[in-house]
Each structure stands twice: as C-alpha cells, then as structure tokens.
Design an enzyme around this catalytic site. Structure first.
Site, PDB file in Angstrom:
ATOM      1  CB  SER A 135      29.521  52.839  43.614  1.00 26.73           C
ATOM      2  OG  SER A 135      29.865  52.848  42.241  1.00 26.73           O
ATOM      3  CE  LYS A 136      36.615  50.695  46.180  1.00 27.22           C
ATOM      4  NZ  LYS A 136      37.270  49.610  46.910  1.00 27.22           N
ATOM      5  NE  ARG A 137      35.230  49.811  38.719  1.00 23.92           N
ATOM      6  CZ  ARG A 137      36.332  50.155  38.064  1.00 23.92           C
ATOM      7  NH1 ARG A 137      37.246  50.854  38.653  1.00 23.92           N
ATOM      8  NH2 ARG A 137      36.485  49.787  36.813  1.00 23.92           N
TER       9      ARG A 137
END
Length: 515
Positions: A269-271
């Site tokens: 994911s993005k994070r």
RNA sequence: GCUCCUGUGGGCAAACUGGCUAAGCCGCCACUCUUUCAAGGUGGAGAUUGCGGGUUCGAAACCCGUCGGGAGUACCA
C-alpha cells in the site's frame, strides 16, 4: 468455461486496456498490471489502451491522470489509444461517457435485468448496522424500497418527483456462474451469494461494474488483465455481459496475484514506501498533505528499464534461467499462463540488484546525461568527457543514480574528511620526505595516465624499499578520503596532475598534523 | 462471519500431462581477484515442497481432511 476457446483467439485482434482511476498516485502494482497488458498486446501485435475510470467524482484528484500518463511514458508503456493518445473508440475518460452507461442501464430496466431502488445510503447503513451480513440481494430485495416492491406507478411518481434513485442489477437465484480465468482456471460462484450491485449511482454516474463492462464491450477488449482484487466481482461482470446480450464476445479474464508488503502482511500500500524509506511508486508526487507526498523510483535513481525488468519478474517467470530482459525480450517471452497464482512480496533488494545491472550495462555517455543534473545540483559543471570518464569509474560501485555523487563527490570538490583509521598506524612523520619524493616524481610525469602513474609508483617503491601497502592506502585516503573507490591510479589520472599533486600535498600536511 | 483466491529454503521462483541427489536469481557467509570498495569467479549454509492421512512401484504434482496467508464483502475503483 470453454478451455479450448483460448487457442482460437485471433492474434492480430488482441485489444487490452489498463484502466486506472485517477484518485491519486498509482503504485508499482498498477504499473505491473499495465506492463502485463502492454506485453501481451505488443507480443501479439495487438492494441494497448489506456482508459481513465473517473466515475467517482468525490475521489477525483487533480493531476492524477497526468501522473499516470507520465508514469507509463517513463516506463516505456505508451498506449496505442487513450485520452491524449488518439484512438477510434473514445472518449477514453469515463466521465465523458455518462450518457452511454445510462442508456444501457435503462435498457436493462426494460429487459427486467435491473431495477430502480430508492433506499438511501443511510437506510442501508442502518441495515448493515443491524445485521453485519446484510446483503442487498434476492432474499431481501422484496422488503426494500425499489421498483420491484413499489410498482411502476409509484416508481414513476417518485422519479418524477425528483427522489434520488439508483439502478441495481437483478441477480437471479440458484445459478452457478462459471468463469475460466486464464491464470487460475475454473472459478465458480453461486448467484445466491451475490448482491444486487448498484449499476448507476444517484448522481447519474455508473459504478465501476457497469462502466467497465460497457466500455470493454464497446472498445472491443479481448483480454481483461487486472488485479486479483477484482476476482470476486467478476461473477457480477459475467451477469452484466449476459444481461446486455454480450456474452458471446465477452473478454477473457486473467486475475493477477497481488504484490505484497515488503515486511509484515497484506498487500502493498501507499504507506509502505514512506514507512521503510523506499520507493513504491514510479514517480514522485507532491501533495499539500505530507502523508500523500511520495518518492518515486525515478527520483530515487532507478532506470526505467530496471524497474520494468524487476516488475515483470515479480509474479511472472519465463521458466528459463534468464533474468535480464529488455522490453522486447519480455514481450516475446511473456505468456499469461506462466503468471503465478500467489501473491509476490515486494523485494527492494532485488530491485536494487536489477538497477545495478542496468547501470553497469549502460554506456558512460548515457550515464553522464543522467548524472549531470545531480552533479549540477551540487554546483558543479563538469565537461562531458570528464563526467563520462567519472561514470565509467563509478558505475560498478553504485546501485542508484545519486550514489554517483554520494560515493564520488571528491572528483568534483575537496575531500570533506579523511578517514584516517586505515593509515593511522602506518603514517610516520619521518616518512614524509619519502612521500614528498613520490609527489615530485608524479609532478615530473608528462602524460598523466594510469599506466604511467603505476610505473612511476612501482619504480619509486622499489627505490625506497616500500611495499604497495605502505603507499597505496595513503594515496587513496589523501585523494578520496575513503578506502572505497576506483583504482588509485585511475582516480589520479581523472583528477589530473595539478589537482592530484595539490591534493596529495595538502592531505599529507593534514596527516602530519592529525596523526 | 460469509464468498473467492492462494501456500516450494529469508525473498522471487523452476520442475510441461506424477519418475533420477527439488533448477536458477536476490539476499546471507566464505574463498578468490584488487594490498581499497565494487564488479566478476568459485564454493557454502538454508526446503522432510504449510501440516496430517490416502492413492501409487514412485507425489511438490492426484484425492480427502486440516491449518495458515490474501482479497472481496460500498451509490470506491
């Protein structure tokens, strides 16, 4: 459903699409999806289409579409059709195709395969609160607020009165949907498990499900290659093809395994990038919100060919021992059947290895062009020949582009600090006159190249009964400040006589004072 | 919870329709080159193929069960 149909595909007519939604930055998993689509198209002489799925006006992020186009471009995945790329099946932005979806939704109402529903989001939310397993489907739809329960007159009245409505797919009971996935084989779903998906939202926009089926049909898409997260809704999609009478020309499906987090569990994911300080996006992205600002592979110092190569092998294997693939090699070796079924963990070490391989294989002149902005950002404007030679010396000692500067800054400016740990034991003040003699012999050299420098040094060592270990480390530290780096004589040759001699004199003075 | 997908050394993975001591790459550790670092070369550690049964002369591959991982479950895509 029909295994044999696969081989009957006409090679020339393959049409695939990459259909991201412009809701922000697109991570590396999206690029891989685009890549696999692209490879199949190129291999078969087909068409690679970019379609922007911007049906959620609430999540639209300005600039995201441009980001997607630039990211694809950087990776060499240029669409044959798409917004800004031409094509005869446009528009390729779903927000510009609103009327088309509406028409088909209404057609489904006519045929009885869809119906109007007036339940408010709040009412449905309340249902879910009361029953976590609530599903808007065949068993409960007759107790909800829709055209099936209200009757035509009341439905028309409500619509005319301006009540908000949606159109839902009417899923039949007791059917089994068979899907033949090119990667997973037979996958079956019971319609009783399926909900009556919203097709047209109250704002008049279609949901993904409707838009995707209508567009894939109208754009004559032959293969849908997308992430595994779509597999559960594929049964709905089949139902839609059926309802619209398009099942005969339904595309084939291939659901890709997900890319998983580098550490921990779950999909990438993005994070994850920010958390580990590694890129998980193709390009950097600036945002007002710090948490949305990300660093890309490009800015981190990766070559696009390396990223593509890395991504291609993350979830796909050629079945041979080959690791290094150009885009052309990939498209000829690629096959959907060899895509693996299980999720692949994002392995940054391997990505770096690929980058290193590509940097080493890149001509010095090309590297110089890539490295120049980095060097200039530090206030230096080396001439082309110098920079190329520099890249030649450094390229097998870096894994990402900024390391050219980080590991070799001393070719452009003074050594920042001398690591004396390696020579502290050996450096003796009383030997200084001897080293001064070495400097003098360097000064006397006419053609200041590595070969000559080596000869001069060998001669000098023989005359003074010195071993390489007595001399070379001192020279290296004096010139570079560190024990790491290219061969000493190569460094001196590139630095040139004046700079080398000056640097040696100053460094030796420094050694005398410090050690 | 329900539905679907999935499970080969630390990571990526090969082994086509069951058949030799389960490839290869990354990473790790040595050694070797270079009196540097890296690259290269060589070698090594690391897998009873999630687990338990079964079928078979023989199973990572087939069957049953079991456990784990993942995804989906929105008027988001």
């Amino acid at each position: 459903m029909k295994d044999t149909s696969n081989s009957m595909a006409s090679a020339a007519n393959i049409r695939v699409r990459f259909a991201p939604s412009p809701t922000g930055v697109l991570h590396i998993g999206g690029i891989r999806t685009a890549l696999y689509n692209y490879l199949l198209a190129k291999q078969q002489g087909g068409t690679f289409i970019l379609r922007i799925e911007d049906t959620d006006q609430g999540r639209y992020v300005p600039g995201a579409e441009a980001y997607i186009a630039e990211a694809l471009q950087w990776c060499g995945l240029i669409p044959d059709e798409g917004p800004g790329f031409g094509g005869e099946y446009g528009p390729y932005r779903q927000s510009e195709r609103k009327d088309i979806y509406r028409r088909y939704a209404l057609e489904m109402i006519e045929k009885g395969t869809a119906y109007y529903a007036f339940d408010t989001p709040e009412a449905l939310e309340a249902q879910r609160q009361a029953d976590p397993n609530f599903k808007y489907g065949s068993t409960v739809r007759l107790s909800l607020s829709n055209s099936l329960t209200l009757g035509k007159a009341e439905t028309d009245r409500r619509i005319a009165a301006g009540d908000p409505w949606v159109i839902r797919l009417k899923v039949n009971e007791n059917e089994t949907i068979h899907i033949h996935d090119l990667i997973r084989g037979e996958v079956n779903f019971q319609t009783n498990e399926l909900d009556d998906k919203v097709l047209l939202k109250s704002d008049g926009m279609p949901t993904y499900h409707l838009a995707n089926i209508v567009d894939d049909h109208l754009m004559k898409i032959t293969h849908v290659i997308r992430g595994e997260e779509w597999l559960p809704s594929t049964a709905h999609h089949v139902l839609l093809y059926r309802a619209l009478n398009w099942e005969e020309t339904m595309p084939r499906f291939a659901h890709l395994p997900l890319i998983m987090k580098p550490v921990g569990s779950g999909k990438l994911s993005k994070r994850d990038g920010a958390k580990l300080g590694i890129p998980v996006f193709p390009l950097s992205w600036q945002s007002d919100k710090p948490e949305d600002t990300v660093v890309g592979f490009r800015e981190y110092g990766f070559l696009p060919e390396a990223v593509v190569n890395f991504l291609a092998l993350l979830g796909w294997s050629p079945g041979t021992e080959q690791e290094i693939f150009s885009m052309e090699a990939l498209s000829s070796a690629f096959s959907i059947e060899k895509i693996s079924k299980s999720g692949a963990r994002f392995d940054f070490d391997k990505a770096k290895w690929f980058n290193q391989q590509y940097i080493m294989a890149t001509p010095n002149a090309t590297l110089a062009r890539l490295v120049r902005p980095i060097v200039e950002a530090h206030g230096h404007k080396p001439d082309a020949a110098f920079l190329e030679a520099f890249c030649g010396l450094m390229k097998e000692r870096v894994t990402v582009l900024p390391e050219f500067w980080e590991n070799g800054y001393y070719f452009f400016e003074e050594v920042r600090n001398h690591d004396l740990s390696g020579i502290a034991k050996k450096w003796k003040k009383e030997n200084r006159p001897v080293f001064d003699g070495l400097i003098r012999s360097f000064s006397a050299i006419g053609y200041f190249d590595a070969e000559t420098l080596k000869t001069a040094t060998d001669t000098f060592m023989a005359q003074n009964e010195l071993k390489p270990g007595d001399v070379l480390p001192a020279l290296r530290i004096a010139l570079a400040g560190t024990m790491k780096g290219p061969a000493v004589f190569d460094m001196m040759a590139l630095l040139g006589k004046t700079a080398s001699v000056t640097r040696l004199n100053q460094a030796f003075d420094h050694f005398d004072q410090t050690i």
